[in-house]
Design a protein around this motif. Structure first.
Motif, PDB file in Angstrom:
ATOM      1  N   GLY A  22       0.829  -1.207   0.000  1.00 45.13           N
ATOM      2  CA  GLY A  22       0.000   0.000   0.000  1.00 45.13           C
ATOM      3  C   GLY A  22       0.860   1.252   0.000  1.00 45.13           C
ATOM      4  N   SER A  26       1.216   4.113  -2.913  1.00 41.65           N
ATOM      5  CA  SER A  26       0.958   5.529  -2.630  1.00 41.65           C
ATOM      6  C   SER A  26       2.140   6.433  -2.937  1.00 41.65           C
ATOM      7  N   ASP A  42      -4.815  -0.350  -5.380  1.00 36.58           N
ATOM      8  CA  ASP A  42      -5.488  -0.189  -4.083  1.00 36.58           C
ATOM      9  C   ASP A  42      -6.485  -1.313  -3.823  1.00 36.58           C
TER      10      ASP A  42
END
Length: 125
Positions: A22, A26, A42
């Motif tokens: 994750g 990002s 995601d």
């Protein structure tokens, strides 16, 4: 090492990897892929974490109530997670749309794992 302990260890590994992936999505992928591909990433992270927690629960359950059906369900959920999320990660990283055709196979395996778990728990296993 027992099946339940191995399962909880794998669950913890999947959860930790979910957090790392994750963060990678990002920070590292944000400028390298389209917003649609980032949404796909995601989704993979989200499903991986949810199912890591389900596997953690399954491993803890099996420590107290060992039953082959619950273990089978957990293994189906593990396989489904690896195929579902793994195919989405590969789709984003390799930008090969055909990899998206593999994702539903993982989804069907996940559904089978959940229904199998429900069946065994309803039967008191």
């Amino acid at each position: 090492m027992s099946h339940s302990r191995r399962l909880t260890a794998v669950a913890a590994l999947l959860a930790g990897l979910s957090v790392a992936l994750g963060a990678f999505g990002s920070h590292a992928l944000e400028t390298l892929v389209t917003p649609q591909r980032l949404d796909t990433w995601d989704t993979a992270v989200h499903y991986q974490m949810l199912h890591a927690l389900a596997l953690l629960w399954s491993g803890l359950y099996l420590q107290h109530y060992p039953h082959r059906g619950v273990l089978t369900s957990a293994l189906l959920i593990l396989a489904g997670t690896l195929i579902f999320s793994g195919s989405l990660y590969a789709l984003v990283l390799l930008d090969v749309p055909a990899l998206g055709a593999i994702t539903p196979i993982g989804g069907v395996i996940l559904i089978t794992g959940w229904f199998t778990l429900a069946w065994h728990l309803a039967r008191g296993h």
